[in-house]
Design a protein around this motif. Structure first.
Motif, short mmCIF file in Angstrom:
data_model
loop_
_atom_site.label_atom_id
_atom_site.label_comp_id
_atom_site.label_asym_id
_atom_site.label_seq_id
_atom_site.Cartn_x
_atom_site.Cartn_y
_atom_site.Cartn_z
N MET A 93 0.86 -1.18 0.00
CA MET A 93 0.00 0.00 0.00
C MET A 93 0.90 1.24 0.00
O MET A 93 1.81 1.35 0.80
N ASN A 94 0.65 2.17 -0.90
CA ASN A 94 1.46 3.39 -0.95
C ASN A 94 0.95 4.41 0.07
O ASN A 94 -0.10 4.23 0.68
N ILE A 95 1.73 5.47 0.25
CA ILE A 95 1.39 6.47 1.27
C ILE A 95 0.02 7.08 1.02
O ILE A 95 -0.79 7.22 1.94
N GLY A 96 -0.27 7.44 -0.23
CA GLY A 96 -1.57 8.05 -0.54
C GLY A 96 -2.73 7.13 -0.19
O GLY A 96 -3.71 7.56 0.43
N ALA A 97 -2.62 5.86 -0.58
CA ALA A 97 -3.69 4.90 -0.27
C ALA A 97 -3.81 4.70 1.23
O ALA A 97 -4.92 4.55 1.76
N MET A 98 -2.67 4.73 1.93
CA MET A 98 -2.72 4.56 3.38
C MET A 98 -3.42 5.76 4.03
O MET A 98 -4.24 5.59 4.92
N ILE A 99 -3.08 6.95 3.59
CA ILE A 99 -3.71 8.16 4.13
C ILE A 99 -5.22 8.09 3.90
O ILE A 99 -6.01 8.33 4.82
N ARG A 100 -5.61 7.72 2.69
CA ARG A 100 -7.04 7.60 2.37
C ARG A 100 -7.72 6.56 3.25
O ARG A 100 -8.80 6.78 3.79
N SER A 101 -7.08 5.42 3.43
CA SER A 101 -7.64 4.34 4.24
C SER A 101 -7.82 4.78 5.70
O SER A 101 -8.88 4.56 6.30
N ILE A 102 -6.81 5.42 6.26
CA ILE A 102 -6.89 5.90 7.65
C ILE A 102 -7.97 6.97 7.76
O ILE A 102 -8.78 6.96 8.69
N ARG A 103 -7.99 7.89 6.81
CA ARG A 103 -8.96 8.98 6.83
C ARG A 103 -10.38 8.43 6.80
O ARG A 103 -11.24 8.83 7.59
N LYS A 104 -10.64 7.48 5.93
CA LYS A 104 -11.99 6.90 5.82
C LYS A 104 -12.36 6.11 7.07
O LYS A 104 -13.49 6.18 7.55
N ARG A 105 -11.39 5.33 7.59
CA ARG A 105 -11.66 4.55 8.79
C ARG A 105 -12.01 5.45 9.97
O ARG A 105 -12.82 5.10 10.81
N LYS A 106 -11.41 6.63 10.02
CA LYS A 106 -11.66 7.56 11.12
C LYS A 106 -12.77 8.56 10.79
O LYS A 106 -13.01 9.49 11.56
N ASN A 107 -13.43 8.36 9.65
CA ASN A 107 -14.53 9.23 9.22
C ASN A 107 -14.13 10.70 9.19
O ASN A 107 -14.83 11.57 9.68
N ILE A 108 -12.95 10.96 8.59
CA ILE A 108 -12.47 12.32 8.42
C ILE A 108 -12.57 12.65 6.94
O ILE A 108 -12.15 11.86 6.09
N THR A 109 -13.14 13.79 6.63
CA THR A 109 -13.27 14.18 5.22
C THR A 109 -11.99 14.86 4.74
O THR A 109 -11.18 15.34 5.55
N ILE A 110 -11.83 14.92 3.42
CA ILE A 110 -10.69 15.65 2.85
C ILE A 110 -10.78 17.11 3.27
O ILE A 110 -9.78 17.73 3.62
N ALA A 111 -12.00 17.65 3.30
CA ALA A 111 -12.19 19.05 3.70
C ALA A 111 -11.70 19.29 5.12
O ALA A 111 -11.08 20.33 5.41
N GLU A 112 -11.94 18.34 6.01
CA GLU A 112 -11.48 18.49 7.40
C GLU A 112 -9.96 18.47 7.48
O GLU A 112 -9.35 19.24 8.23
N ILE A 113 -9.34 17.59 6.70
CA ILE A 113 -7.87 17.57 6.68
C ILE A 113 -7.34 18.90 6.15
O ILE A 113 -6.40 19.46 6.71
N CYS A 114 -7.95 19.38 5.09
CA CYS A 114 -7.50 20.63 4.49
C CYS A 114 -7.65 21.81 5.46
O CYS A 114 -6.79 22.68 5.54
#
Length: 176
Positions: free
Chosen positions: A1-22
Protein backbone atom coordinates in the motif's frame (compact mmCIF):
# COMPACT_ATOMS: atom_id res chain seq x y z
CA UNK A 1 0.00 0.00 0.00
CA UNK A 2 1.46 3.39 -0.95
CA UNK A 3 1.39 6.47 1.27
CA UNK A 4 -1.57 8.05 -0.54
CA UNK A 5 -3.69 4.90 -0.27
CA UNK A 6 -2.72 4.56 3.38
CA UNK A 7 -3.71 8.16 4.13
CA UNK A 8 -7.04 7.60 2.37
CA UNK A 9 -7.64 4.34 4.24
CA UNK A 10 -6.89 5.90 7.65
CA UNK A 11 -8.96 8.98 6.83
CA UNK A 12 -11.99 6.90 5.82
CA UNK A 13 -11.66 4.55 8.79
CA UNK A 14 -11.66 7.56 11.12
CA UNK A 15 -14.53 9.23 9.22
CA UNK A 16 -12.47 12.32 8.42
CA UNK A 17 -13.27 14.18 5.22
CA UNK A 18 -10.69 15.65 2.85
CA UNK A 19 -12.19 19.05 3.70
CA UNK A 20 -11.48 18.49 7.40
CA UNK A 21 -7.87 17.57 6.68
CA UNK A 22 -7.50 20.63 4.49
CA UNK A 23 -8.97 22.88 7.19
CA UNK A 24 -6.49 21.53 9.76
CA UNK A 25 -3.43 21.47 7.50
CA UNK A 26 -4.05 24.46 5.22
CA UNK A 27 -3.67 22.23 2.15
CA UNK A 28 -6.00 22.49 -0.84
CA UNK A 29 -8.57 19.78 -1.56
CA UNK A 30 -7.07 19.29 -5.02
CA UNK A 31 -3.62 18.70 -3.54
CA UNK A 32 -5.00 16.24 -0.94
CA UNK A 33 -6.85 14.39 -3.70
CA UNK A 34 -3.61 14.11 -5.67
CA UNK A 35 -1.78 12.84 -2.57
CA UNK A 36 -4.41 10.17 -1.99
CA UNK A 37 -4.34 9.05 -5.63
CA UNK A 38 -0.51 9.06 -5.59
CA UNK A 39 -0.28 11.69 -8.32
CA UNK A 40 1.97 13.83 -6.15
CA UNK A 41 4.40 13.15 -3.33
CA UNK A 42 4.05 15.41 -0.29
CA UNK A 43 7.09 16.73 1.55
CA UNK A 44 7.98 15.29 4.94
CA UNK A 45 6.72 18.51 6.54
CA UNK A 46 3.36 18.15 4.77
CA UNK A 47 3.17 14.46 5.69
CA UNK A 48 3.82 15.40 9.31
CA UNK A 49 0.83 17.81 9.26
CA UNK A 50 -1.38 15.15 7.66
CA UNK A 51 -0.23 12.54 10.21
CA UNK A 52 -1.01 14.91 13.10
CA UNK A 53 -4.48 15.55 11.70
CA UNK A 54 -5.07 11.79 11.31
CA UNK A 55 -3.60 11.24 14.80
CA UNK A 56 -1.06 8.66 13.61
CA UNK A 57 2.74 8.76 13.98
CA UNK A 58 4.56 10.09 10.93
CA UNK A 59 6.82 7.04 11.08
CA UNK A 60 3.80 4.79 10.48
CA UNK A 61 3.07 6.54 7.18
CA UNK A 62 6.70 6.01 6.10
CA UNK A 63 6.85 2.26 6.74
CA UNK A 64 7.35 -0.06 3.80
CA UNK A 65 4.68 -2.77 3.43
CA UNK A 66 7.03 -5.50 4.69
CA UNK A 67 7.77 -3.42 7.82
CA UNK A 68 4.15 -3.11 8.90
CA UNK A 69 2.50 -5.25 11.50
CA UNK A 70 1.55 -8.71 10.37
CA UNK A 71 -0.79 -11.14 12.07
CA UNK A 72 -0.54 -14.92 11.99
CA UNK A 73 -3.74 -16.56 13.22
CA UNK A 74 -3.28 -19.76 15.19
CA UNK A 75 -4.93 -21.85 12.47
CA UNK A 76 -2.74 -20.21 9.79
CA UNK A 77 0.66 -20.94 11.35
CA UNK A 78 3.23 -22.62 9.14
CA UNK A 79 4.11 -26.01 10.61
CA UNK A 80 7.44 -27.70 9.97
CA UNK A 81 9.60 -30.31 11.65
CA UNK A 82 13.20 -30.08 12.75
CA UNK A 83 16.08 -32.36 13.70
CA UNK A 84 16.45 -36.13 13.72
CA UNK A 85 13.47 -36.49 16.09
CA UNK A 86 11.29 -34.37 13.77
CA UNK A 87 10.31 -31.86 16.47
CA UNK A 88 7.06 -30.07 15.61
CA UNK A 89 7.73 -26.37 14.93
CA UNK A 90 4.93 -23.78 14.73
CA UNK A 91 6.12 -20.54 13.11
CA UNK A 92 4.50 -17.68 15.02
CA UNK A 93 5.82 -14.66 13.18
CA UNK A 94 8.89 -12.92 11.83
CA UNK A 95 10.49 -9.64 10.89
CA UNK A 96 13.40 -9.20 8.51
CA UNK A 97 15.92 -10.19 11.23
CA UNK A 98 13.89 -12.09 13.80
CA UNK A 99 11.61 -15.10 13.94
CA UNK A 100 9.56 -16.67 16.71
CA UNK A 101 8.61 -20.34 16.96
CA UNK A 102 6.81 -22.67 19.33
CA UNK A 103 8.52 -26.08 19.44
CA UNK A 104 6.98 -29.29 20.80
CA UNK A 105 9.56 -31.72 22.13
CA UNK A 106 8.21 -35.22 22.94
CA UNK A 107 9.63 -37.06 25.97
CA UNK A 108 13.21 -38.16 25.26
CA UNK A 109 13.38 -36.21 21.97
CA UNK A 110 16.17 -33.76 21.25
CA UNK A 111 17.71 -31.53 18.63
CA UNK A 112 20.20 -34.38 18.10
CA UNK A 113 22.87 -36.26 19.98
CA UNK A 114 25.60 -34.02 18.56
CA UNK A 115 25.39 -30.29 19.38
CA UNK A 116 24.71 -28.11 16.34
CA UNK A 117 25.68 -24.54 15.47
CA UNK A 118 24.21 -21.94 13.12
CA UNK A 119 24.17 -18.18 12.75
CA UNK A 120 22.08 -16.06 15.05
CA UNK A 121 21.16 -15.48 18.66
CA UNK A 122 18.35 -17.30 20.45
CA UNK A 123 16.19 -16.73 23.49
CA UNK A 124 14.12 -19.68 24.79
CA UNK A 125 11.24 -19.86 27.25
CA UNK A 126 10.18 -23.24 28.62
CA UNK A 127 6.39 -22.95 28.40
CA UNK A 128 5.77 -26.52 29.56
CA UNK A 129 7.86 -29.48 30.69
CA UNK A 130 11.48 -30.08 31.65
CA UNK A 131 14.31 -29.34 29.25
CA UNK A 132 18.04 -30.08 29.34
CA UNK A 133 20.06 -27.42 27.50
CA UNK A 134 23.76 -27.75 26.71
CA UNK A 135 26.25 -25.38 25.09
CA UNK A 136 29.95 -26.10 25.47
CA UNK A 137 30.62 -26.72 29.16
CA UNK A 138 27.29 -25.13 30.20
CA UNK A 139 24.54 -27.64 31.05
CA UNK A 140 21.24 -26.78 32.71
CA UNK A 141 17.96 -28.45 33.62
CA UNK A 142 15.17 -25.98 32.99
CA UNK A 143 11.53 -26.09 34.03
CA UNK A 144 8.30 -24.34 33.11
CA UNK A 145 8.82 -20.58 33.25
CA UNK A 146 12.63 -20.78 33.03
CA UNK A 147 14.36 -19.13 30.11
CA UNK A 148 17.80 -19.33 28.53
CA UNK A 149 19.63 -17.63 25.70
CA UNK A 150 22.79 -18.13 23.67
CA UNK A 151 24.78 -17.24 20.62
CA UNK A 152 23.76 -20.04 18.25
CA UNK A 153 27.13 -20.05 16.46
CA UNK A 154 28.47 -22.05 19.44
CA UNK A 155 27.35 -25.72 19.21
CA UNK A 156 24.30 -26.43 21.36
CA UNK A 157 21.57 -28.99 21.94
CA UNK A 158 18.26 -29.30 23.74
CA UNK A 159 16.57 -32.44 25.05
CA UNK A 160 13.26 -33.14 26.78
CA UNK A 161 14.20 -34.97 29.98
CA UNK A 162 10.67 -34.93 31.39
CA UNK A 163 7.83 -37.44 31.14
CA UNK A 164 5.49 -35.18 29.13
CA UNK A 165 5.81 -33.27 25.89
CA UNK A 166 7.74 -30.05 26.48
CA UNK A 167 6.87 -26.80 24.73
CA UNK A 168 9.56 -24.19 24.14
CA UNK A 169 9.02 -20.68 22.77
CA UNK A 170 12.07 -19.63 20.74
CA UNK A 171 12.99 -16.23 19.36
CA UNK A 172 15.86 -16.23 16.85
CA UNK A 173 17.71 -13.12 15.72
CA UNK A 174 19.85 -13.22 12.55
CA UNK A 175 21.56 -10.37 10.74
CA UNK A 176 20.61 -10.09 7.09
Amino acid sequence: MNIGAMIRSIRKRKNITIAEICKETGLSQGFMSQVETNKTSPSINTLEHIAQTLQVPLSYLLLQQEERMTVVRKEERELTSSGPDQLKVSHLGHTSNMQMMLVEVPPGASTGEVPIAHQGEEVHLVVKGTIYAEQGEDQFELHEGDSFSWNASVPHRVKNIGEDTAIVLISVYKEK
